[in-house]
Design an enzyme around this catalytic site. Structure first.
Site: not given
Ligand code: GTP
Ligand code: MG
Length: 140
Positions: A12, A52, A60, A88, A94, A105, A115, A118, A129
């Protein structure tokens, strides 16, 4: 649905800005993921809203769109046995403050809204995706 052994990731904008792209890719490679496709790109507001879409009712949402379009990202398709769950685990919670020691992260992110990375949350979403960013010919 069958386990595809594939997941989708984005490094990100905060991680890119802070110079962590290379370190994060190394972390991913050392964890045994094979990169099947990869691209340096930037999301337009419309692309980000589509990507998203499931979060569109969340408070948010607008901040999330502003943030994810704020700079370049690296999008990639990764392969490993049980890829979605394994990835993950590699990236962590998150919220980086709650992420386990050693996770991407925990190491590279500072806040829940920026963060660093993804990771798809299901095989089905990994495919959706991946198709959002890549065509079949891009996958090596
Ligand atoms: P992704 O891998 O980015 O999809 O994160 P995730 O699956 O761990 O979380 P989720 O899909 O629930 O949320 C998507 C993104 O929205 C997160 O990565 C966060 O950047 C952001 N987000 C989630 N929850 C919050 C929140 O409570 N506040 C804010 N500001 N951002 C949030
Ligand atoms: Mg998610």
């Amino acid at each position: 649905m069958k386990n595809t052994n594939r997941t989708f990731t984005m490094i990100k904008p905060d991680a890119m800005r802070n110079g962590h792209m290379g370190s994060i890719l190394t972390h991913i490679e050392k964890a045994g993921f094979k990169i099947l496709a990869m691209k340096l790109t930037k999301l337009s507001p419309n692309q980000a809203k589509e990507f998203y879409n499931i979060h569109k009712e969340r408070p948010f949402f607008n901040d999330l769109i502003d943030y994810i379009t704020s700079g370049p990202i690296v999008a990639a398709i990764l392969e490993k046995e049980n890829a979605v769950e394994e990835f993950r685990n590699l990236i962590g919670n998150t919220n980086p403050k709650e992420a386990q020691e050693g996770t991407i992260r925990k190491i590279y992110a500072k806040s829940i809204d920026a963060n660093a990375i993804h990771g798809s949350d299901s095989d089905e979403n990994a495919e959706i995706e991946s198709n959002f960013h890549f065509s079949k010919d891009d996958i090596l």
